[in-house]
Design an enzyme around this catalytic site. Structure first.
Site, PDB file in Angstrom:
ATOM      1  N   HIS A  24     -15.220  -3.991   8.771  1.00 19.46           N
ATOM      2  CA  HIS A  24     -16.601  -4.262   9.203  1.00 19.46           C
ATOM      3  C   HIS A  24     -17.452  -2.996   9.060  1.00 19.46           C
ATOM      4  O   HIS A  24     -18.571  -3.041   8.557  1.00 19.46           O
ATOM      5  CB  HIS A  24     -16.640  -4.670  10.681  1.00 19.46           C
ATOM      6  CG  HIS A  24     -16.029  -5.999  11.003  1.00 19.46           C
ATOM      7  ND1 HIS A  24     -15.172  -6.188  12.058  1.00 19.46           N
ATOM      8  CD2 HIS A  24     -16.173  -7.222  10.426  1.00 19.46           C
ATOM      9  CE1 HIS A  24     -14.820  -7.450  12.124  1.00 19.46           C
ATOM     10  NE2 HIS A  24     -15.412  -8.108  11.137  1.00 19.46           N
ATOM     11  N   LYS A  48     -14.194 -19.711  18.663  1.00 21.19           N
ATOM     12  CA  LYS A  48     -12.903 -19.202  18.179  1.00 21.19           C
ATOM     13  C   LYS A  48     -11.845 -19.061  19.278  1.00 21.19           C
ATOM     14  O   LYS A  48     -10.833 -18.410  19.075  1.00 21.19           O
ATOM     15  CB  LYS A  48     -13.098 -17.841  17.492  1.00 21.19           C
ATOM     16  CG  LYS A  48     -13.625 -17.959  16.063  1.00 21.19           C
ATOM     17  CD  LYS A  48     -13.582 -16.630  15.358  1.00 21.19           C
ATOM     18  CE  LYS A  48     -13.879 -16.796  13.866  1.00 21.19           C
ATOM     19  NZ  LYS A  48     -13.966 -15.496  13.199  1.00 21.19           N
ATOM     20  N   ARG A 100     -13.679 -10.503   1.105  1.00 16.33           N
ATOM     21  CA  ARG A 100     -12.478  -9.714   0.819  1.00 16.33           C
ATOM     22  C   ARG A 100     -11.663 -10.347  -0.303  1.00 16.33           C
ATOM     23  O   ARG A 100     -11.186  -9.680  -1.188  1.00 16.33           O
ATOM     24  CB  ARG A 100     -11.608  -9.591   2.081  1.00 16.33           C
ATOM     25  CG  ARG A 100     -12.239  -8.765   3.176  1.00 16.33           C
ATOM     26  CD  ARG A 100     -11.602  -9.067   4.512  1.00 16.33           C
ATOM     27  NE  ARG A 100     -11.769 -10.486   4.856  1.00 16.33           N
ATOM     28  CZ  ARG A 100     -11.421 -11.020   6.015  1.00 16.33           C
ATOM     29  NH1 ARG A 100     -10.856 -10.293   6.941  1.00 16.33           N
ATOM     30  NH2 ARG A 100     -11.630 -12.301   6.247  1.00 16.33           N
ATOM     31  N   SER A 138     -10.050  -9.227  12.045  1.00 16.02           N
ATOM     32  CA  SER A 138      -9.936  -9.061  13.501  1.00 16.02           C
ATOM     33  C   SER A 138      -8.752  -9.874  14.020  1.00 16.02           C
ATOM     34  O   SER A 138      -8.008  -9.426  14.893  1.00 16.02           O
ATOM     35  CB  SER A 138     -11.219  -9.531  14.189  1.00 16.02           C
ATOM     36  OG  SER A 138     -12.307  -8.762  13.774  1.00 16.02           O
TER      37      SER A 138
HETATM   38  O1  PNS Z   1     -17.063 -13.337  12.082  1.00 19.66           O
HETATM   39  P1  PNS Z   1     -17.185 -14.797  11.818  1.00 19.66           P
HETATM   40  O2  PNS Z   1     -16.586 -15.575  12.942  1.00 19.66           O
HETATM   41  O3  PNS Z   1     -16.622 -15.190  10.484  1.00 19.66           O
HETATM   42  O4  PNS Z   1     -18.767 -15.129  11.799  1.00 19.66           O
HETATM   43  C1  PNS Z   1     -19.200 -16.471  11.688  1.00 19.66           C
HETATM   44  C2  PNS Z   1     -20.710 -16.573  11.947  1.00 19.66           C
HETATM   45  C3  PNS Z   1     -21.063 -15.938  13.282  1.00 19.66           C
HETATM   46  C4  PNS Z   1     -21.457 -15.864  10.856  1.00 19.66           C
HETATM   47  C5  PNS Z   1     -21.082 -18.083  11.920  1.00 19.66           C
HETATM   48  O5  PNS Z   1     -20.194 -18.787  12.740  1.00 19.66           O
HETATM   49  C6  PNS Z   1     -22.508 -18.352  12.372  1.00 19.66           C
HETATM   50  O6  PNS Z   1     -23.458 -17.961  11.746  1.00 19.66           O
HETATM   51  N1  PNS Z   1     -22.654 -19.063  13.527  1.00 19.66           N
HETATM   52  C7  PNS Z   1     -23.932 -19.382  14.096  1.00 19.66           C
HETATM   53  C8  PNS Z   1     -24.174 -20.894  14.081  1.00 19.66           C
HETATM   54  C9  PNS Z   1     -24.839 -21.339  12.787  1.00 19.66           C
HETATM   55  O7  PNS Z   1     -25.884 -20.848  12.408  1.00 19.66           O
HETATM   56  N2  PNS Z   1     -24.214 -22.311  12.097  1.00 19.66           N
HETATM   57  C10 PNS Z   1     -24.749 -22.842  10.856  1.00 19.66           C
HETATM   58  C11 PNS Z   1     -24.350 -22.034   9.623  1.00 19.66           C
HETATM   59  S1  PNS Z   1     -22.801 -22.548   9.072  1.00 19.66           S
END
Ligand code: PNS
Length: 174
Positions: A24, A48, A100, A138
Site C-alpha cells: 500500500h 470483510k 498486483r 493485508s
Molecule cells: O481494500 P479493498 O477492500 O479491496 O477496498 C475495496 C473498496 C473499499 C475500494 C470497495 O469496497 C469500495 O469502494 N466500497 C465502497 C462501496 C462502493 O462504492 N461500492 C460500489 C463500487 S463496487
C-alpha cells in the site's frame, strides 16, 4: 501538468487497509508523485468481517506512515456509502487502485466499471506496486502473523509494533 490546466488534481486511494502494508505504502508514494493531492480513504462499513484494527487505529497508522515517508500531498480520511459519492464530495477526479496480479484485475474491473456507471466523470487509475510486494495482501499478513510467521519486512515498522501490541493485548500510543 499542462500550464493551461490550473486545476489541482485530487485522487482518492480507497481501501480497507487492515492493516497498511508496504505494498500500500509503495503505491501511495507512486501515486503522490503524479497527482497534486492524494487522499487515502478507509472504508468504514466494510463487509470483510471483524477487522484486526479499528478504523481510528488504521487512520492513525496511515497518518504516521505518511509523515514518516515525507509525503506532504497525501492525507488520510474515512468514508462510508458509495465511493463515487465520497469522491464527488472531495472534488476528486479519479480513484487510484493497485494491481498486483491478473486476479486483482478480475476483482478491480467490475468495481471500476460500476463506479464509471455511477459517475462517468470519475476515472480509475491502476498502478502496480514494486515487484517485491506483488504477493503481499493485508489478509495474508494477518493470517501469517496469527500463525507466528515473520511479516516484519512486509509492513511498516509502526504497523508491526501495533500488530505485536495487539497480539499481547497492550496499546501502542499513536
Ligand atoms: O481494500 P479493498 O477492500 O479491496 O477496498 C475495496 C473498496 C473499499 C475500494 C470497495 O469496497 C469500495 O469502494 N466500497 C465502497 C462501496 C462502493 O462504492 N461500492 C460500489 C463500487 S463496487
Amino acid at each position: 501538468m499542462l500550464l493551461l490546466d490550473m486545476q489541482s488534481v485530487k485522487v482518492i486511494y480507497p481501501g480497507t487497509f487492515d492493516p497498511l502494508t508496504n505494498g500500500h505504502l509503495d503505491l501511495i508514494a507512486r501515486g503522490a508523485k503524479i497527482v497534486d493531492q492524494l487522499v487515502v480513504a478507509i472504508l468504514r462499513n466494510s463487509d470483510k468481517g471483524t477487522p484486526l484494527f479499528t478504523v481510528v487505529e488504521r487512520q492513525e497508522m496511515i497518518a504516521e506512515a505518511i509523515t514518516q515517508c515525507g509525503l506532504p500531498n497525501v492525507s488520510v480520511a474515512t468514508f462510508d456509502g458509495l465511493l463515487v459519492d465520497f469522491a464527488r464530495a472531495q472534488g476528486a477526479k479519479a480513484v487510484l487502485r493497485g494491481i498486483r496480479a491478473i486476479t486483482d484485475y478480475e476483482y478491480e474491473f467490475p468495481m471500476a466499471m460500476m463506479n464509471r456507471k455511477l459517475d462517468p466523470s470519475l476515472e480509475t487509475i491502476f498502478m502496480m506496486p514494486t515487484e517485491q510486494y506483488t504477493y503481499v495482501s493485508s489478509r495474508l499478513i494477518k493470517g501469517v502473523f496469527k500463525l507466528g510467521g515473520d511479516v516484519s519486512e512486509l509492513v511498516p515498522p509502526l504497523v508491526m509494533a501495533r500488530m505485536k501490541a495487539k497480539a499481547k493485548g497492550t496499546v501502542v500510543a499513536g
